[in-house]
Structures are given as C-alpha cells and as structure tokens.
Scaffold this active site. Structure first.
Site, short mmCIF file in Angstrom:
data_model
loop_
_atom_site.label_atom_id
_atom_site.label_comp_id
_atom_site.label_asym_id
_atom_site.label_seq_id
_atom_site.Cartn_x
_atom_site.Cartn_y
_atom_site.Cartn_z
CG PHE A 1 38.33 44.59 45.01
CD1 PHE A 1 38.31 45.14 43.74
CD2 PHE A 1 39.43 44.80 45.81
CE1 PHE A 1 39.38 45.89 43.28
CE2 PHE A 1 40.51 45.55 45.35
CZ PHE A 1 40.48 46.10 44.08
CG ASP B 1 41.50 38.59 49.61
OD1 ASP B 1 42.15 39.22 50.47
OD2 ASP B 1 41.33 39.01 48.44
CE LYS C 1 43.72 46.74 50.61
NZ LYS C 1 44.36 47.67 49.69
#
Length: 401
Positions: free
Chosen positions: A141, A226, A255
């Site tokens: 994801f 990531d 984030k």
C-alpha cells in the site's frame, strides 16, 4: 435524531464515498483521547494511521504552527522563505542523506520517488528511454493515485481504474529469491514498505531487508523505503529499516512528519539520486510551504531527543507481551508487529474486523479494520501505560477473553 446521527447524515449528504468511517463524529481531541459531539470520550488506538505519533494537540507543534501563522504561510516555490533551508537541512541530517524534495501527502511523495527512480535510471544507470522497471511487493500500500493503484494487488483499490500505468512488477513480500529473479537490466528501483501497514502490519522475515539492500547495491538498483507509516518513531527507531541496520537509497516520508497538524511529506536521498531533477521538472505549490516547514522542524527536533523512539520501544514491548498470548487461543489467529504497532487477525468466530471495531467503539476505544479480518493498533506514542492497558482490557472484553 441524536447529535451523532445528525453529524453522520451531514457528512454523508454531499460527500462521495471513499473511506468507510466508524459511526462516530469527533469534535475535540487531546493527547490520546478524542471526544465526540455528544461529549463521549474515546481512546484513540489508530493515531491517524501513524500521522498522530505525537498525540492530538501536541503543545510544541501547535505553538510552532501558531507562531508561523502570524508570519507567513505560503510563498509557493517561486520564492525562497526563511524556514525552507532549515527544514531541508535538518531532515537530511535526520535521515543521514544529502537532499530533500518536499511534497504534501504520502501518495505525492511516492509518485515523486517513482519519477526520481525513472529519471535516475535513464540519466545515471543508462536504461533505454521508456524501459525503466520498478519492482514492488504483493499486498503493498503506497497510496491511491492512478499510477500507484496500477501496481496494487488489492482488487478493491485497483478495479475499474484502468488503463494502468506500465513499468512495474510485483513479487511476494519477504521472498528474496523472487525479488532477485525479477531484477533485470532495466530495473531502476525496488520500492518496499519495511513493514507493510495496510496489509495488516506484516513484518518481513529476519534478513530480508539486508538481503534487499545487498541485492540492489550489487545490481545497481535503487532501494526505496516507503516509511510513511513505519517511520518517525513508530517502531521504536526513527526508521523501521534501522532494526536491521539497513540504510536505503531513498526514504519516502509523510504522515507523522506533519505531526497531525498539516500534511507534510518528503523524498530524501543522496545528491546523485535527487540531483537528477532540473528546475521545472517537478514541483508542488504547497510542497515545503512555511507553515509545513515550521511544524516539521519541530517534529524533527522532537525526534532528535530519542524520547519518542524509546517510548515506542518500551510500550511496544509491553503491548506485544499482552497481545502475543492471545494468538491461537480461539479468538485471535495471529498477532504481528514491531514497536507500538500491531496487527491482529480476528478469528471468524468473534466476527469480522469491522464488527470488532464497532464493538470497541461502543466501549470507548477507536481502532480500524483492514482486509476483513484484521484490526490494527497504533496509538499515539505518548499514550500512558494505564490508558493503553485500559484499551487492551476493552479489547479482551469484546473478544470474550
């Protein structure tokens, strides 16, 4: 109609479907707790998918934002501003890298990393134009843009959004042999999550990340990590790669970099890699804006103390001591994770992940399900042990343990 029902109805009246929110309408939040429009409090064990590592309403972050709001919030990248240089310098230092390319959202940062890898492949490695290949992992994801869903193996995220962008090959996560077999002369990068978050907090086998690092270095391929969910303290280290002493070629961050205050993301790498861009070849009006830089600078300063990494280590060890024995007992099929981050596969006898999340909501605890049977636990790193234990007690109750 209750205040919660009115809030949900208003939200759904004119918003297109994307997420499937739990039936709660949050009005205020502080620390690890949120309060809804009816005044009921909930313990947040999701932390905005790790965007709120430092808690809701963190004083240091709010003070940094307020101070910057009084000065300047946006210049665009047409001009320099006085927070940009410090932000890039401090983030590069935190990562042990040389250059920073700031963006806004995690998906934008992943798209930037893809463009970086392709351009590096053509200009530095010498791959023929249009032939660059990036290898990814099954169940990944990395976002939901059209390019990113092109290499997703999640049918829900991918179906009906074609035609799909070529240039990607997916291999099983954690399978070093499959990865090695997929690398060819046109491969420019391997893009991986050091721990797969949306897939259910999947930790790869020991030795996998070092193996990826050696393989990519030997084959002249970039290793892109990531760390949007796993990075910035969540696993007990600044970056999840550090658990196996691995330094990738490229970090993709987001984030928690914005502290839950503003969206901030970045690609961080060496001068050789990020130096391939010339002016005008990539950009973002809001990327690296003064407000974002001010907040992110405070996030970086907080991480440099090591306090939050240590807290994630200690509370994470406690979390896994409490959750580990639940696996295989009939209510929970498996527990995985690292640091203050866990994924639990719920046995069907106890209902779906969604059903368990809704039962926890009724008892004042907020989590979120993924892939049907799994719930994730990722509280703010500043949560108290007493609050965490209370939340775990509610979990045991709804599971009938």
């Amino acid at each position: 109609m209750t205040s919660t029902e009115r809030g949900i109805a208003a939200a759904e009246a004119h918003s297109a479907h994307n997420y499937h929110p739990l039936p709660v309408v949050v009005a205020t939040a502080e620390g690890a707790w949120m309060t809804d429009v009816a005044g009921r409090r909930y313990l947040d064990l999701l932390a905005g998918y790790s965007a709120l590592n430092f808690g809701h309403g963190n004083r240091r972050l709010l003070d940094a934002a307020r101070a910057q709001l009084e000065r300047v919030t946006l210049t665009s990248r047409a001009f320099h501003h006085d927070r940009f240089g410090d932000f890039c310098t401090r983030l590069a230092e935190l990562c042990g890298m040389e250059l920073v390319l700031p963006m806004n959202t995690g998906a934008e940062a992943v798209e930037t990393a893809i463009k970086t890898a392709r351009k590096w492949g053509y200009q530095v490695k010498g791959v023929p134009d249009g032939r660059a290949k990036i290898i990814v992992a099954d169940d990944n994801f990395h976002g939901r843009t059209t390019t990113i869903v092109s290499f997703s193996t999640d049918a829900e995220a991918r179906a009906d959004f074609g035609p799909y962008t070529p240039g990607f090959e997916s291999v099983p996560y954690g399978d070093l042999a499959a990865l090695a077999a997929a690398v060819d002369e046109h491969t420019v990068a391997v893009l991986l999550e050091p721990i797969q978050g949306e897939a259910g907090v999947l930790v790869p086998p020991a030795g996998y990340l070092p193996g990826v690092r050696k393989l990519t270095r030997d084959r002249d391929v970039l290793f892109i990590a990531d760390e949007i969910q796993s990075g910035l303290g969540r696993t007990g280290r600044t970056f999840a790669c550090e658990h196996e002493d691995v330094v990738p070629d490229v970090y993709v961050l987001g984030k928690a970099l914005g502290g839950g205050v503003v969206p901030v993301s970045a690609v961080v790498s060496s001068r050789e890699v990020l130096g391939v861009f010339a002016p005008g070849e990539h950009g973002s009006t809001f990327g690296g804006n003064p407000l974002a830089c001010a907040v992110a600078l405070e996030v970086i300063a907080m991480l440099r103390t090591g306090e939050f990494q240590q807290r994630a280590t200690e509370l994470g060890a406690h979390l896994h001591r409490e959750l580990g024995p639940l696996a295989g007992g009939g209510a929970v099929d498996a527990v995985r994770g690292r640091g203050l981050w866990a994924g639990m596969d719920i046995n069907p006898s106890r209902g779906s992940g969604r059903a368990v999340s809704e039962r926890l909501l009724a008892r004042g605890v907020l989590v979120k399900d993924t892939h049907g049977a799994t719930i994730r636990i990722a509280p703010p790193l500043m949560i108290s042990k007493a609050d965490l234990d209370w939340g775990l007690d509610q979990l045991r109750h709804v599971l009938g343990i």
